[in-house]
Motif scaffolding. Structure first.
Motif, PDB file in Angstrom:
ATOM      1  N   ALA A 146      26.738  51.682   7.911  1.00 14.21           N
ATOM      2  CA  ALA A 146      27.439  51.271   9.122  1.00 14.21           C
ATOM      3  C   ALA A 146      26.785  50.044   9.749  1.00 14.21           C
ATOM      4  CB  ALA A 146      27.453  52.429  10.126  1.00 14.21           C
ATOM      5  N   MET A 147      25.456  49.999   9.756  1.00 11.34           N
ATOM      6  CA  MET A 147      24.757  48.849  10.311  1.00 11.34           C
ATOM      7  C   MET A 147      25.113  47.576   9.561  1.00 11.34           C
ATOM      8  SD  MET A 147      20.638  48.196  10.713  1.00 11.34           S
ATOM      9  CE  MET A 147      20.424  49.561  11.852  1.00 11.34           C
ATOM     10  N   GLU A 148      25.119  47.656   8.242  1.00 11.94           N
ATOM     11  CA  GLU A 148      25.460  46.492   7.440  1.00 11.94           C
ATOM     12  C   GLU A 148      26.880  46.025   7.715  1.00 11.94           C
ATOM     13  OE1 GLU A 148      24.067  45.937   3.177  1.00 11.94           O
ATOM     14  OE2 GLU A 148      26.184  46.456   2.882  1.00 11.94           O
ATOM     15  N   ALA A 149      27.813  46.965   7.787  1.00 13.27           N
ATOM     16  CA  ALA A 149      29.205  46.603   8.057  1.00 13.27           C
ATOM     17  C   ALA A 149      29.353  45.949   9.422  1.00 13.27           C
ATOM     18  CB  ALA A 149      30.092  47.838   7.967  1.00 13.27           C
ATOM     19  N   CYS A 150      28.627  46.470  10.408  1.00  6.52           N
ATOM     20  CA  CYS A 150      28.679  45.906  11.757  1.00  6.52           C
ATOM     21  C   CYS A 150      28.070  44.504  11.800  1.00  6.52           C
ATOM     22  CB  CYS A 150      27.967  46.834  12.727  1.00  6.52           C
ATOM     23  SG  CYS A 150      27.840  46.215  14.418  1.00  6.52           S
ATOM     24  N   LEU A 151      26.886  44.352  11.249  1.00  5.36           N
ATOM     25  CA  LEU A 151      26.184  43.071  11.329  1.00  5.36           C
ATOM     26  C   LEU A 151      26.834  41.994  10.471  1.00  5.36           C
ATOM     27  CD1 LEU A 151      22.472  44.294  11.332  1.00  5.36           C
ATOM     28  CD2 LEU A 151      23.882  43.610  13.284  1.00  5.36           C
ATOM     29  N   ASP A 152      27.532  42.382   9.411  1.00  4.67           N
ATOM     30  CA  ASP A 152      28.211  41.402   8.569  1.00  4.67           C
ATOM     31  C   ASP A 152      29.247  40.604   9.353  1.00  4.67           C
ATOM     32  OD1 ASP A 152      26.781  41.891   6.283  1.00  4.67           O
ATOM     33  OD2 ASP A 152      28.331  43.088   5.292  1.00  4.67           O
ATOM     34  N   ARG A 153      29.723  41.144  10.462  1.00  2.00           N
ATOM     35  CA  ARG A 153      30.748  40.446  11.242  1.00  2.00           C
ATOM     36  C   ARG A 153      30.215  39.169  11.882  1.00  2.00           C
ATOM     37  NH1 ARG A 153      32.844  46.081  13.988  1.00  2.00           N
ATOM     38  NH2 ARG A 153      34.214  46.726  12.273  1.00  2.00           N
ATOM     39  N   THR A 154      28.893  39.074  12.043  1.00  2.00           N
ATOM     40  CA  THR A 154      28.319  37.870  12.630  1.00  2.00           C
ATOM     41  C   THR A 154      27.689  36.953  11.585  1.00  2.00           C
ATOM     42  OG1 THR A 154      26.225  39.008  13.088  1.00  2.00           O
ATOM     43  CG2 THR A 154      27.890  39.013  14.833  1.00  2.00           C
ATOM     44  N   GLY A 155      27.824  37.289  10.302  1.00  2.00           N
ATOM     45  CA  GLY A 155      27.279  36.435   9.256  1.00  2.00           C
ATOM     46  C   GLY A 155      26.175  37.107   8.464  1.00  2.00           C
TER      47      GLY A 155
END
Length: 434
Positions: A146-155
């Protein structure tokens, strides 16, 4: 420190949940995250990259890393050992009653860990960002998915933060309720202003992908690129409790945990909005605890103050210097007053913007002590810390280490990142990590 509140783990999510009203949640943040009283205890959390002893630029396979961790977990350590998403090792000390106790305990634990890793041909690297390898997940759990999916939104910075970064995190008591050099208000303000000096003095991550990034602390650059909602600090124009409570409730929710299956990753949903909407379910006290653990400001209150801005340091004992200097500047009244005077002129460069997304912190991460004002402040702070350490009971070995760092780096306007750049002369050589 290993007794810091960390939110519930995935296994906790099967516990019964009870929703809590918004006003009560805000009161919980105000009451739990700042516990005041005389500054008596301290701790340190050390993150390390793990590398091949014979050839550090080679990636460590998942199988070898797993075997090494299996061996390390059998050690009778006083510190808590955890593994970061990319396989970085973290040791979190127990709260110590003195600087000397903290250093002795963690040093013994590190010696045991190094010996166990060496049997697998592996070692610990003290550097703020992996200079060679791209981000690669070692842990695959719902939290990190979930963290990876969330942070991927900012690059791409989020994955790098998760998998290639390492730090020295100093944990100090929040201080007295009353005003003064050791009061909560002063310590909270000082942590955010002096933090830029610590970034500059201990910058140690000038590379990514084998090439210079143009920043002496690439690790700080990653935090900048993650975004203000996730990695930014609160406003400093009000009292710490109100500012932090507001920041927590207005920060974006990283994920909504489930008892089974992938966790939800909402977009543009603050915790306050989640409370008010009750969608996809009503948040609980446990959800609030977990939400706080997904916020990564440079100064994070968790009962005590967690200073998260210092790059991992080179050498077996390099971590001792930032721990000693930071402790002295916050816990010795005379040194704290000197640090306050040194940091006060720097605050104007922050332009009233929260750290680390303000000009002062950006200059510190990019230029280090090449910045004249940061250089001047660092000299004053290190001299004050050196004078204060004997009053805190520090031994000769600690004061000698701080004095050596002052002479080698601070007085010359340098930091460990400059050594890496000097040795590399362009693309990073395999021996530049030593």
């Amino acid at each position: 420190m290993s007794d810091a509140p960390s939110g519930c783990t995935p296994s906790d999510c099967t516990e019964p949940r009870t929703s809590v009203p918004e006003a009560e949640l805000e009161a919980l943040v105000r009451g739990i995250c700042f516990k005041t009283g005389p500054p008596r205890r301290l701790g340190v959390e050390l993150e390390w990259l793990i590398h091949e002893l014979r050839m550090p630029q080679l990636p460590v396979t998942h199988e070898r890393l797993a075997a090494a961790y299996a061996a390390v977990r059998t050690l009778p350590l006083a510190s808590a050992l955890t593994v970061e998403p990319g396989g970085q090792l973290e040791l979190s000390s127990q709260p110590a009653d003195s600087l000397t106790e903290c250093i002795a305990t963690v040093s013994a634990d590190l010696a045991a860990v190094r010996a166990a890793l060496a049997e697998h041909g592996l070692g610990l690297a003290g550097i703020g960002n992996d200079p060679w390898h791209p981000p690669r997940r070692f842990l695959h759990e719902p939290r990190y998915d979930a963290m990876e999916a969330c942070l991927d939104r900012t690059g791409p910075a989020g994955r790098a933060m998760m998998c290639t970064s390492a730090s020295v995190q100093v944990c100090l008591d929040a201080g007295y309720e009353e005003p003064g050099p050791l009061g909560l208000g002063r310590r909270w303000w000082l942590a955010h202003q002096l933090g830029a000096v610590l970034v500059a003095a201990f910058a140690n991550s000038p590379f990514a992908g084998g090439e210079p990034t143009g920043w002496l602390s690439t690790r700080q650059l990653l935090w900048l690129e993650i975004g203000k909602g996730r990695a930014g600090g609160p406003s400093l124009d009000t009292d710490p409790r109100s500012a932090w409570a507001r920041h927590v409730l207005n920060a974006p929710v990283m994920c909504v945990r489930r008892d089974s299956g992938p966790w939800d990753v909402p977009e543009d949903l603050t915790f306050r909005q989640w409370v008010r909407s009750g969608v996809p379910r009503q948040p609980t006290r446990e959800d609030l605890d977990y939400h706080v653990s997904t916020l990564f400001p440079p100064v994070r209150p968790r009962g005590h103050l967690e200073l998260r801005m210092i790059d991992a340091q080179p050498g077996e004992d390099g971590w001792i210097v930032p721990l000693a200097v930071t402790t002295a500047l916050f816990d010795d009244p005379q040194a704290a007053e000197t640090a306050y005077r040194a940091a006060k002129p720097l605050a104007e460069r922050a332009l009233g913007l929260p750290a680390p997304h303000n000009p002062l912190w950006i200059d510190a991460a990019r230029q280090g002590l090449r910045d004249p004002e940061l250089h001047e402040a660092a000299i004053a702070c290190f001299l004050a810390a050196l004078e204060a350490l004997p009053r805190l009971g520090a031994g000769r070995a600690v004061t000698d280490a701080v004095a050596a760092y002052l002479d080698r780096y601070v007085m010359r306007g340098r930091c460990p990142a400059d050594d890496l750049l000097d040795r590399a002369h362009g693309p990073l050589r395999k021996d530049s990590l030593a």
